[in-house]
Structures are given as C-alpha cells and as structure tokens.
Write an enzyme that holds these catalytic residues in place. Sequence first.
Site, PDB file in Angstrom:
ATOM      1  CG  ASN A 154      -1.548   1.366   1.457  1.00 28.73           C
ATOM      2  OD1 ASN A 154      -2.429   1.792   0.727  1.00 28.73           O
ATOM      3  ND2 ASN A 154      -1.073   2.075   2.480  1.00 28.73           N
TER       4      ASN A 154
ATOM      5  CE1 TYR B 270       0.430   8.223  -6.719  1.00 23.19           C
ATOM      6  CE2 TYR B 270      -1.423   8.733  -8.160  1.00 23.19           C
ATOM      7  CZ  TYR B 270      -0.916   8.101  -7.044  1.00 23.19           C
ATOM      8  OH  TYR B 270      -1.739   7.344  -6.250  1.00 23.19           O
TER       9      TYR B 270
ATOM     10  CE  LYS C 183       0.391   4.581  -6.693  1.00 21.65           C
ATOM     11  NZ  LYS C 183       0.696   3.537  -5.682  1.00 21.65           N
TER      12      LYS C 183
END
Length: 282
Positions: free
Chosen positions: A106, A171, A175
């Site tokens: 996470n 970012y 991801k």
Amino acid sequence: MTTPVAATPQAAPAATAQKAPRRRTALVTGATAGIGKAFAVRLANDGWDLVLVARDAARLDEFCQALTQTYSVRATPLSADLSTSSGVESVEARLREEAFELLVNNAGLSLNTPFLKSSVEQEEYLLSVNVHAVMRLTHAALPGMVTRRSGNIINVSSVAGFAATMPGSTYPASKAWVIHFSESVGLSVARHGVKVLALCPGFTRSEFHSRAGIDMSKTPNWLWLQAPNVVDAALKDLGKGRSVSVPGWKYKVLVGFMRHTPTRLLRRFARTARVRTGRDTE
C-alpha cells in the site's frame, strides 16, 4: 459353580488431539494511515495476525498495541523506510522467513511538483516507493506462496494509472506500472493457487494528499471514497479472482471513459479537470 470374573473397565478412548487452525498472517505496508490503516483494521477484525510496516516507529507501535488489545490478534510493528534499500531489505527478509497468506503493498507517494520543475532525486524517490518497493516485496513474497500453493498479493495502484490525466505529474506513470505488473505476474502464478490484484481507487480520504502538500479543497465531495469501503471492494474482488479492482461505480464509469476515449479528447478533459480540482501546478 464357576465364579464370575469381574469385568475390567475399559479405558475410554484417548481424545484425539485437535490441531488448532493455523492463524492467517498478513503484511501491510503504509499501515498507519488511509487505505493501509483500513486494511489493518479490517484484517484484525477478521482475525488475521499482522505485520505492519511504516516509517514512524512510535505511531506504528501505538497502532499495533491498539489492534492487539482491541481484536486479540498479534500485530507486530516493522519500522522501515521503503524509499531506502536497507528499509526494503528488512521487509524482504521478513517476507521470506514467515508464511504470509497476504501481502498488501500500500505504501506510495505523489509529488506536488511538475516534471520540468522536479529534480532527478525527487523522481527517483517517487519511483523507489511506488515501483521498486512493490516489485521487490512482491518478488520476496511469491516463492513461498507458490511453494505452498496459496497466497494473495494486493498492490495498491490508482485510477490515475489508466491514463495521463495529471499533466506534468509522473505519479500516473508509476501507478500504470503497478497495474500492468500486477496483471502480468498474476497471470504467471494463478496456476499455483496465488492471486495478485491491482487495487485502483480514486480520491480517498486519507493523509496522502496533505503529506504531498497537494491542495484538494476544490475537489467535489462526491468524488471522495472512504478507505474502509475501498478495502471492502478490494477483498471482494480478490475473492472473485479478479486482477483489477476499481472501487465505486462512479470511478468504474470514469475508467471506462478513460480507456475508450480518443487521446485528444482525453487530454482536453485532463487539462480542464486539473484546473477545476485546484491541481493546476504547471
């Protein structure tokens, strides 16, 4: 007359020793806030023992003690900075020495700086946590899971990983890697009874944005998800054997739009949305 012989009492059969069921153990990174904390609480409530990873040792110790007292499980703190090689190595070692049924990668971060104004050091910092740590911890956990023919890995990605919707930000690229990595690895280990899920939430109430110094005050309330609901969706999709989980019907619609909209129109939408949500940092 024959004297009757007294019957010898027969010993009762020895009670069969019953083995206590093996307690399930999960390791969760970024476990003291947001989605990671919600995973820890949900798993503890379901009776899982936990090894929780975070940088803030004092906060982590306090959280583990609270979980242990509240849910009568074993919650063990493992303080580590996953942006450093030594921090990742300490978690890798733990994953190899213990039989974990679940790994939740996470921990992640974003930069409140567009690429042209960023530094190589900042970008490497983002990649070290969002990409390298996920890869290394997955690599450490999988061999044992494959040998046991049982195990689950949840890699937390983002809706942002489906398209370049944040102009100037790297970012989404990090991801996107998590999504494709999880799907590819999941395909290779499914025959061994191991599941890998990419969890792709949208905006979720947590400390994530404030830690990055990102002002989200203009973001409409209807776009926000609650971390416990994100965790619930992830565990349901994992149980169904899905490789990607997008919590919330609104974000499912958005992902469908992102996947099928022509690039030119998507870029125009991204620029407009960034201004409307107050995230125009160019």
